[in-house]
Structure formats: C-alpha cells, structure tokens
Design an enzyme around this catalytic site. Structure first.
Site, PDB file in Angstrom:
ATOM      1  N   TYR A 113      48.885  -7.506  -2.014  1.00 27.97           N
ATOM      2  CA  TYR A 113      47.699  -6.643  -1.993  1.00 27.97           C
ATOM      3  C   TYR A 113      46.682  -7.222  -1.031  1.00 27.97           C
ATOM      4  CZ  TYR A 113      47.784  -2.663  -5.087  1.00 27.97           C
ATOM      5  OH  TYR A 113      48.017  -1.432  -5.606  1.00 27.97           O
ATOM      6  N   GLU A 152      43.554  -5.248   0.031  1.00 22.49           N
ATOM      7  CA  GLU A 152      42.507  -4.235   0.272  1.00 22.49           C
ATOM      8  C   GLU A 152      41.365  -4.863   1.057  1.00 22.49           C
ATOM      9  OE1 GLU A 152      42.128  -3.008  -3.790  1.00 22.49           O
ATOM     10  OE2 GLU A 152      42.949  -1.028  -3.352  1.00 22.49           O
ATOM     11  N   ASP A 199      44.783  13.268  19.423  1.00 17.52           N
ATOM     12  CA  ASP A 199      45.906  12.829  18.588  1.00 17.52           C
ATOM     13  C   ASP A 199      47.104  12.741  19.539  1.00 17.52           C
ATOM     14  OD1 ASP A 199      48.183  12.687  17.054  1.00 17.52           O
ATOM     15  OD2 ASP A 199      47.609  14.286  15.667  1.00 17.52           O
ATOM     16  N   THR A 241      50.763   8.266  15.711  1.00 17.93           N
ATOM     17  CA  THR A 241      51.751   7.675  14.818  1.00 17.93           C
ATOM     18  C   THR A 241      52.388   6.534  15.605  1.00 17.93           C
ATOM     19  OG1 THR A 241      53.365   9.283  15.578  1.00 17.93           O
ATOM     20  CG2 THR A 241      52.296   9.735  13.478  1.00 17.93           C
ATOM     21  N   LYS A 292      57.089   7.702  16.656  1.00 20.92           N
ATOM     22  CA  LYS A 292      57.669   8.729  17.537  1.00 20.92           C
ATOM     23  C   LYS A 292      58.039   8.071  18.860  1.00 20.92           C
ATOM     24  CE  LYS A 292      55.383  12.685  15.332  1.00 20.92           C
ATOM     25  NZ  LYS A 292      54.186  12.234  14.605  1.00 20.92           N
ATOM     26  N   ARG A 335      57.395   3.848  10.716  1.00 24.42           N
ATOM     27  CA  ARG A 335      56.673   5.071  10.365  1.00 24.42           C
ATOM     28  C   ARG A 335      55.256   4.704   9.916  1.00 24.42           C
ATOM     29  NH1 ARG A 335      58.349  10.046   9.818  1.00 24.42           N
ATOM     30  NH2 ARG A 335      60.402   9.309  10.438  1.00 24.42           N
TER      31      ARG A 335
HETATM   32  N1  DSN Z   1      56.240  16.351  12.027  1.00 24.39           N
HETATM   33  C1  DSN Z   1      55.892  15.860  13.328  1.00 24.39           C
HETATM   34  C2  DSN Z   1      56.654  16.532  14.411  1.00 24.39           C
HETATM   35  O1  DSN Z   1      57.807  16.802  14.194  1.00 24.39           O
HETATM   36  O2  DSN Z   1      56.128  16.772  15.483  1.00 24.39           O
HETATM   37  C3  DSN Z   1      54.449  15.919  13.560  1.00 24.39           C
HETATM   38  O3  DSN Z   1      53.791  15.302  12.525  1.00 24.39           O
END
Ligand code: DSN
Length: 414
Positions: free
Chosen positions: A50, A52, A195, A221, A224, A230
């Site tokens: 933990y 925080e 984003d 994110t 990707k 993730r």
């Molecule tokens: N779900 C993602 C995508 O496939 O683009 C975006 O969050």
C-alpha cells in the site's frame, strides 16, 4: 507451488490465451505485446504494498523502495514526453481522463471533444460516459474527406465557448495538429487537453507531432503503441495544474496505487527511451502504410484515404456486409480486428460499417512490410468472398504458419 498446480483452471485458460495470441494475427489497433520484463514487474511482490500518496508523501510506512520506483517512473515519463510534471498512478486511460476533468472542471462545465462515431473516444464527452453526464459535452467531427477541418472546429468552439477542448482520437488515421488546436483553444480561452493514448508510442519516437508545448495537459495509456503494461498517465508543464491533477487522482478517484504496474510502466518507459524504440515506431508506420496501399489497390475505401499513423479505418458503407460481418469473417481467418463506426454511420454501433485495423502488435512480433503485404491481401481475399468458410479456414492455416515465424513469448514463461 505454481499456478499450474494451485489453480489449474486459471492456468489452463491463461495458456489458452497465450496460444490464441501466438496463433492469430493481432490487428486490433489499441492492442500490443508488452515485453516479458514488463510482465515480470507486473507479477512481482510490489502488488503487496500500500502506498497511498506520492513519493516522499505517503500515508503508509515501508514505502522507501516503492518511492524510488515511482520516482524513476515519473522521471522517465517526463524525459519521454519532454514535459515538467507526470502522474503515473492512473489505473487506466479512462481514469486518467476522469482525473483531468476532475482537476480542471466543475460539474456542468462545457467540453468540446471529437465525436465518438467520427473516431473520438467514449471519455471525450460521449453521453453514455461520465464525461458526458457530469459535463455539458459538444462535438466536432471529420469532414467528408475523413479529416478534421480545423476551421470548422474553430467555428464550433466559437459558438460553444467550452472550458476545455479535448483532442485525440481512437480511430483517426491522420496526424493531429496540436498547434492548430492551441490557436483554437486560445481564441475562446479554453484549456487544451490531448489524450494521446493511441499515438503515444509514435509521439515519443518523433513519428507524430508532440502535444507539448501546445497542450495544457496530456493523458495517455501505456499499453497501446507504448507497449507497456495496461494503465494510464497524465503529464503537464504547469505546476498548478500538476498539483490539481495529483489531488484529483489521489484521493480524488483512486486509493492505493498499483505499485507493480507503476514499476512495469517504468520498465516500459526504459524501452521507449532506447534507440531500438525509434526503429519500432518507424516500422509501425511503414507497416500501416503498406496495409493501406494494398487495401486501396484491392479496391477498398479507407476513411481519409490512407494513414499517417498506426491504423487504417476501412469504410464498408457501400458493401453488402457490415463491420460486424467483416470482423467475424476475419476472425475465422485468424485475423483479430474490431468493427468500428465510420463518419456518417448508418448502422448501429453494434453492427457498424467499418473495421479498424492496426499495425502495432504484429510489428512488435517483428513483422515488416513484406508480411503486411501478404496479410493485407488475405484480408482483401476474405472480404471479397465473405461467406466462403473454407477459404477462411485455409487462410487461417496459412497465417498461423506465418505467425509462428514470429514468436514473441516463450511458453516457459507460464
Ligand atoms: N478501447 C480503446 C480502443 O480500442 O481504442 C480505447 O480506450
């Protein structure tokens, strides 16, 4: 005791998923294969802790090592994007975005984002998402040529007068011009929030415009095009905004940070900072370009007529079959994609008239233009004869053999 012995049910399903990932061609534009070293950090004892708070300011004892880990992740993230402040705690891209809104907006404030059906994202104000419920959301889209028309965005912004403009997309195949968005935001006194979840891996390699110094705040994110674990991240150059974002994430919407994931983010960032990363990102774009060129040569229409990044969006509006039909047929041929709405969509979001196809995951397996040319032709073969199950089965075997020349994970890992 091993997972295999302790819980064979979950072990068997994990092994089956590894086999699926190995045998099929993964072409969902938002998916990728992370490094085994990232998986090692994810599966570490750090999950027990933990922590925080933030490095040096925790609510729990025993944080001396996780403090160092989180600080390394923050420093690498800042170096990657060339910015002053980073928060590496968001558990996902959606939570990162929720954190940004919570930091800079009040309930009912106006936001202007890209329409989901034109390639935007749920969290950019879609009415079914909290971003569209808590804030008054308005949208810009793409023109008939499939591209954002920045003059049109400026006109909409001028009418709406949003407190925040959101740029970034999940199914847009062209470069995003952050400098133009800055001009528009300045003309109406709005925050500019990017984003970059889909394109971050290209941005940090210099293969796409950088949202800095144009944007007030940037989220992404890490799983990707960045190929990390993730999770989500938020960056800014503004100290006041950074403080608000930190409080908005913790204690605003999250509790104890996932320290194993933060360590894994740091490992991913180390890879993103390497020279090897630049080679990967260049190849992602080259492969997507090959995909686009072959599909166009085979008579398919692409939204915007091509690609500048890691994905293509196939427009099937004039075809007798839907995006859903294409998704299923390609799946039966061993190619995993996702159905996607297209601009001016006439079918429901569950059926759609498009298919989104990305190059990041297969590029991570080591495939290049030669393989993408073969794959693009097989995609066209399947779609040209969409009800031919025996052709799909034959192509599946051919592509499985191709996939097995590019093994990414050692079976011994599981
Ligand atoms: N779900 C993602 C995508 O496939 O683009 C975006 O969050």
């Amino acid at each position: 005791m091993s997972l295999e012995k302790f819980d064979n049910e979950i072990y068997a399903l994990t092994s089956a998923e590894l086999k699926r990932q190995t045998d099929h061609l993964e072409m969902i534009a938002s998916e990728n294969f992370t490094l085994p070293e990232v998986i090692e950090a994810l599966g570490s004892v750090l999950t027990n802790k933990y922590a925080e708070g933030y490095p040096g300011k925790r609510y729990y004892g025993g944080c001396e090592f996780v403090d160092e880990i989180e600080q390394i992740a923050i420093d690498r993230c800042k170096a990657l994007f060339g910015c002053e402040y980073a928060n590496v705690q968001p558990n996902s891209g959606s939570q990162a975005n929720q954190g940004v809104y919570g930091a800079l907006l009040n309930r009912g404030d106006k936001i202007l984002g890209m329409d989901l059906s034109h390639g935007g994202h749920l969290t950019h104000g879609a009415k079914v998402s909290s971003s569209g419920k808590m804030y008054e959301s308005f949208f810009y889209g793409v023109e008939l040529d499939g591209r954002i028309n920045y003059d049109r965005v400026a006109d909409i912004a001028n009418i709406v007068k949003p407190k925040m403009i959101v740029c970034g997309a999940s199914a847009y195949a062209r470069q995003i011009d952050f400098a133009k968005f800055r001009e528009i935001a300045d003309s109406v006194g709005a925050y500019l929030f990017a984003d970059v979840a889909h394109i971050a891996g290209l941005v940090v390699a210099g293969e796409h415009n950088n949202p800095f110094p144009h944007c007030d705040v940037v989220s992404s994110t890490t799983h990707k095009t960045l190929r990390g674990p993730r999770g989500g991240i938020i960056m800014t150059n503004n100290e006041e905004i950074a403080k608000k974002i930190n409080s908005s994430i913790f204690p605003g919407i999250q509790g104890g940070p996932l320290m194993n994931v933060i360590a894994a983010k740091a490992v991913g960032f180390k890879f993103n900072l390497s020279d090897e990363w630049k080679v990967y990102a260049k190849q992602v774009k080259a492969n997507a370009k090959t995909l686009a060129e072959v599909l166009i040569k085979r008579g398919f229409e692409l939204v915007s007529g091509g690609t500048d990044n890691h994905l293509v969006l196939l427009n099937l509006s004039d075809k007798p079959y839907s995006g859903k039909d294409a998704d299923i047929a390609l799946g039966q041929a061993g190619i995993t994609v996702n159905k996607n709405t297209v601009p001016g969509e006439k079918r429901s979001p569950f059926v759609t008239s498009g298919v989104r196809i990305g190059s990041p995951a297969l590029t991570a397996r080591g495939m290049g233009e030669a393989e993408f040319e073969i794959i693009a032709n097989r995609i066209a073969d399947v779609l040209d004869d969409i009800n031919n199950a025996s052709l799909q089965a034959k192509i599946k075997e051919e592509l499985k053999a191709l996939a097995h020349n590019f093994i990414i994970y050692d079976k011994a890992m599981y």
